[in-house]
Scaffold this motif. Structure first.
Motif, PDB file in Angstrom:
ATOM      1  N   MET A   1      -0.334   2.963  -6.913  1.00 11.76           N
ATOM      2  CA  MET A   1      -1.227   3.659  -6.206  1.00 11.76           C
ATOM      3  C   MET A   1      -0.921   5.096  -6.013  1.00 11.76           C
ATOM      4  O   MET A   1       0.326   5.535  -5.581  1.00 11.76           O
TER       5      MET A   1
ATOM      6  N   ALA B   1       0.738  -1.073  -0.076  1.00  9.15           N
ATOM      7  CA  ALA B   1       0.066   0.272   0.095  1.00  9.15           C
ATOM      8  C   ALA B   1       0.906   1.181   0.241  1.00  9.15           C
ATOM      9  O   ALA B   1       2.139   1.243   0.418  1.00  9.15           O
TER      10      ALA B   1
ATOM     11  N   ARG C   1       0.975  -6.755  -4.467  1.00 11.33           N
ATOM     12  CA  ARG C   1      -0.101  -7.573  -3.513  1.00 11.33           C
ATOM     13  C   ARG C   1      -0.018  -9.045  -3.797  1.00 11.33           C
ATOM     14  O   ARG C   1      -0.930  -9.625  -4.281  1.00 11.33           O
TER      15      ARG C   1
ATOM     16  N   ASN D   1      -9.624   4.802  -2.039  1.00  9.10           N
ATOM     17  CA  ASN D   1      -9.789   4.367  -0.611  1.00  9.10           C
ATOM     18  C   ASN D   1      -9.239   5.748   0.411  1.00  9.10           C
ATOM     19  O   ASN D   1      -8.143   5.833   0.217  1.00  9.10           O
TER      20      ASN D   1
ATOM     21  N   TRP E   1      -9.655   0.110   7.497  1.00  6.48           N
ATOM     22  CA  TRP E   1      -8.420  -0.426   6.891  1.00  6.48           C
ATOM     23  C   TRP E   1      -7.298  -0.674   8.059  1.00  6.48           C
ATOM     24  O   TRP E   1      -6.942   0.282   8.974  1.00  6.48           O
TER      25      TRP E   1
ATOM     26  N   ASP F   1      -4.588   8.776   4.890  1.00  5.69           N
ATOM     27  CA  ASP F   1      -3.863   8.132   4.132  1.00  5.69           C
ATOM     28  C   ASP F   1      -4.764   7.691   2.904  1.00  5.69           C
ATOM     29  O   ASP F   1      -5.581   6.746   3.065  1.00  5.69           O
ATOM     30  N   THR F   2      -4.534   8.177   1.710  1.00  6.74           N
ATOM     31  CA  THR F   2      -5.255   7.882   0.476  1.00  6.74           C
ATOM     32  C   THR F   2      -4.486   6.874  -0.298  1.00  6.74           C
ATOM     33  O   THR F   2      -3.489   7.129  -0.662  1.00  6.74           O
ATOM     34  N   GLY F   3      -5.387   6.062  -1.296  1.00  7.35           N
ATOM     35  CA  GLY F   3      -4.645   5.360  -2.300  1.00  7.35           C
ATOM     36  C   GLY F   3      -5.686   5.392  -3.268  1.00  7.35           C
ATOM     37  O   GLY F   3      -6.776   4.801  -3.238  1.00  7.35           O
TER      38      GLY F   3
HETATM   39  N1  SER Z   1      -4.098   2.237   2.725  1.00  6.91           N
HETATM   40  C1  SER Z   1      -5.002   2.244   2.052  1.00  6.91           C
HETATM   41  C2  SER Z   1      -5.133   1.156   1.055  1.00  6.91           C
HETATM   42  O1  SER Z   1      -4.253   0.770   0.638  1.00  6.91           O
HETATM   43  C3  SER Z   1      -5.214   3.575   1.118  1.00  6.91           C
HETATM   44  O2  SER Z   1      -4.007   4.077   0.538  1.00  6.91           O
HETATM   45  O3  SER Z   1      -6.153   0.986   0.348  1.00  6.91           O
END
Ligand code: SER
Length: 657
Positions: free
Chosen positions: A91, A40, A68, A211, A166, A234-236
């Motif tokens: 990301m 992430a 992942r 997210n 999360w 924390d956005t992704g």
């Molecule tokens: N940590 C969150 C995710 O991996 C947002 O970056 O979805």
């Protein structure tokens, strides 16, 4: 919008909101025992979320390479079968470290999607955390209230702990999250089925794209949640999914992130994409996996027999196997895709260009050896079939199939396929049993339990003083117990400052001892760096943890080790001079008694060249050059002055945007 521009637009948007732009950290984790790969965008910033260290900037943005394929977030089996999961993906992220929180995170995400990218508001849904009684967590009404300023309330959906809380792993920073989903079905499909009912239901065209996590807790070893010292964002956002939306296609693989690779696979294999389901899956698997493997090699992680290297080997083998079975490729061909990949992504990720030849050669060699193993496996399977037939059996024993899988790396689905073609059966239950037994053996051998940290003092961030001092009077600020099957109970101690060098850059950690004022002594048997702090390993805890302790580094050992470390750099320079500038360091192991240096070069080094290298290094040592230090130089200035940046180094991470 082309994918390059989509990425750049994201970065520029957050730059305009006063975020510091940084380059992606290497995808291979070096500094966190709980993770092999970055899974992430927030992983490289874990130390800031936990409050161990302070970030220089309280707002950051980047596009982070993620993988992942192992641990808590593992998408491997879906990849290729569906059209929107990947092993390696980018990301896009924005972070606040103790600065802005939900209000701005939500408002900016909405502004970017609807006003900059101009995504139709009627395609969007958002989710908020519904709360969880067992965790004593309330519904996130705060996020709900911010969202309803922008989006109709029937498009704000409640989500459970699985989707809307999360967590990075079993331990570590976590918090409620708010996801943004997009519905890209046709108007007819939308009229027939309400999109809200498809959110989080694995529909390939109703997918999560972003997210927003509101980090506020730390999950402890005993499962409890404690408040983090500060609140963070924390956005992704999934870059490839965003590209799918922006380019108005129905699959990530139809975006310009993947089409050049897919066209190349079609050319090389003579199979067309879009004809049969099986061939399409194989083509997607290969297009996805060649990216994961190439980026890992560029980051210094070559395929190997254990750890992170083994994960990479398995990904590549999965691609080879799909090519072998469904595209009828019995010769290496995946390596040929590296040219296309490097042309396409090399501007954003220059490591793909500079490491292209190495990537290509490593993949080719892996392909050759796995195809050879498949050949031997086929012969063996054939003899198993013959002997089963001679005994009038219709089934291949699960243990035998497992042996084929375990010893020769022969994929079980291939065994099953071949048996089916011969009208025979695989004893699947027997295979599963043998597999489970092996897994539990290896799990037991590697099981580690780590207790939570016990905080003794809230000192400032730890200071490293080991370049100048080898002894110091320190305080123990925190400690914890780590138990492994192999070593039993051990303790990890953190000091307010330390002269001990933690294992990094291939150099092993310092050893030494800690002496309390009472005379009580414990040995420090190793030193490691973890999430930005130096951790000292001992077999016992000092009897008295309070007060001042004298810590002393084993100076002889450090001197020999650091001399060997310097020797790796001299050797690197010599190899580049004698063999050419393409030589890159690929790893090293520096101990007090010896050092090992891995490097990339495509031919055997001749005895004459070796002699030349040796002469060069010895001559430099004999010059006895005086030490010149520029400790406060920035990364960019150092590179400008001629310093060499090695693969996978994080340092201050300058940006390429
Ligand atoms: N940590 C969150 C995710 O991996 C947002 O970056 O979805």
């Amino acid at each position: 919008m082309k994918s390059q521009q989509i990425r750049q637009t994201f970065i520029d948007f957050y730059k305009s909101k006063q975020h510091e732009v940084v380059a992606s950290a290497p995808m291979v984790m070096k500094n966190d025992p709980t993770l092999m790969f970055v899974n992430a965008g927030m992983n490289p910033f874990k130390e800031y979320f936990l409050g161990i260290n302070e970030s220089k900037h309280n707002r950051i943005t980047d596009s982070q390479k993620c993988l992942r394929v192992s641990g808590k977030h593992n998408d491997l089996e879906e990849v290729g079968v569906d059209t929107y999961h990947h092993t390696m993906f980018e990301m896009l992220g924005n972070w606040s470290f103790g600065d802005y929180f939900k209000k701005e995170a939500i408002a900016w995400a909405w502004e970017l999607l609807t006003e900059v990218y101009k995504i139709d508001k009627d395609c969007l849904y958002v989710t908020i955390f519904e709360g969880d009684a067992s965790e004593k967590l309330d519904r996130d009404t705060e996020a709900y209230d911010y969202w309803k300023e922008f989006i109709a309330e029937d498009r704000i959906l409640n989500g459970n702990k699985k989707d809307n809380f999360w967590e990075m792993g079993d331990q570590g920073p976590c918090g409620p999250c708010s996801e943004i989903h997009v519905d890209i079905r046709t108007p007819e499909e939308k009229a027939a089925v309400d999109g809200a009912t498809l959110v989080n239901e694995d529909h390939p065209q109703v997918v999560e794209i972003w997210n927003l996590v509101f980090m506020q807790y730390n999950r402890m070893a005993n499962g409890s949640l404690v408040d983090l010292p500060a609140k963070h964002v924390d956005t992704g956002m999934g870059f490839e999914r965003l590209a799918m939306v922006m380019q108005d296609v129905k699959s990530n693989y139809d975006t310009d992130v993947f089409t050049p690779l897919i066209r190349e696979i079609e050319t090389i294999t003579g199979h067309s994409y879009g004809k049969t389901e099986q061939e399409d899956i194989a083509i997607r698997v290969i297009a996805d996996h060649v990216r994961a493997v190439s980026f890992s090699i560029a980051d210094g992680q070559l395929p190997s027999n254990n750890g992170a290297g083994y994960v990479i080997r398995r990904i590549l083998r999965r691609a080879i196997r799909y090519g072998f079975t469904y595209l009828n490729k019995k010769e290496p061909f995946i390596y040929m895709l590296v040219n296309t990949l490097s042309k396409q992504m090399g501007d954003a990720f220059p490591e793909l260009k500079s490491q292209k030849n190495l990537i290509l050669n490593v993949i080719k060699e892996e392909e050759q050896s796995f195809l050879r193993a498949l050949d031997s496996g086929l012969v063996l399977l054939d003899s198993m079939i013959t002997s089963a037939v001679s005994e009038s059996k219709n089934t291949i024993d699960g243990n035998k199939a497992f042996e084929l899988y375990d010893t020769y790396g022969f994929p079980i689905d291939l065994t099953a396929l071949i048996l089916r073609e011969k009208g025979m059966e695989l004893d699947e239950a027997g295979f599963d049993k043998a597999m489970a037994a092996q897994k539990s053996r290896s799990r037991a051998a590697s099981e580690t339990t780590t207790s939570d940290w016990t905080e003794l003092r809230k000192d400032d961030a730890q200071e490293f003083i080991g370049y100048d001092k080898q002894e110091a009077n320190v305080h123990i600020t925190r400690y914890r117990k780590v138990t492994t099957k192999k070593d039993g109970d051990m303790y990890q101690l953190v000091f307010n400052m330390t002269p001990f060098y933690g294992e990094s850059g291939g150099q092993t950690g310092d050893k030494g001892y800690l002496e309390s004022t009472s005379g009580d002594t414990v040995y420090i048997i190793d030193t490691k760096k973890e999430n930005g702090q130096t951790v000292h390993l001992t077999k016992n805890l000092p009897k008295n943890l309070d007060g001042s302790h004298r810590v002393v580094v084993d100076a002889n050992q450090r001197h020999r080790t650091s001399s060997n470390h310097t020797a790796t750099h001299l050797l690197h320079q010599a190899l580049r001079k004698v063999l050419g500038d393409h030589v890159e360091q690929k790893g090293s192991m520096v101990r007090s008694a010896s050092m090992r240096f891995d490097f990339s070069h495509f031919a055997k080094v001749t005895p004459e060249q070796l002699q030349e290298v040796e002469n060069f290094v010895n001559a430099r040592i004999r010059e006895q050059l005086p030490l010149e230090e520029n400790r406060s130089n920035t990364y960019d200035a150092a590179v400008e002055d001629g310093a060499m940046a090695l693969f996978g180094e994080k340092y201050g991470r300058s940006a390429y945007y």
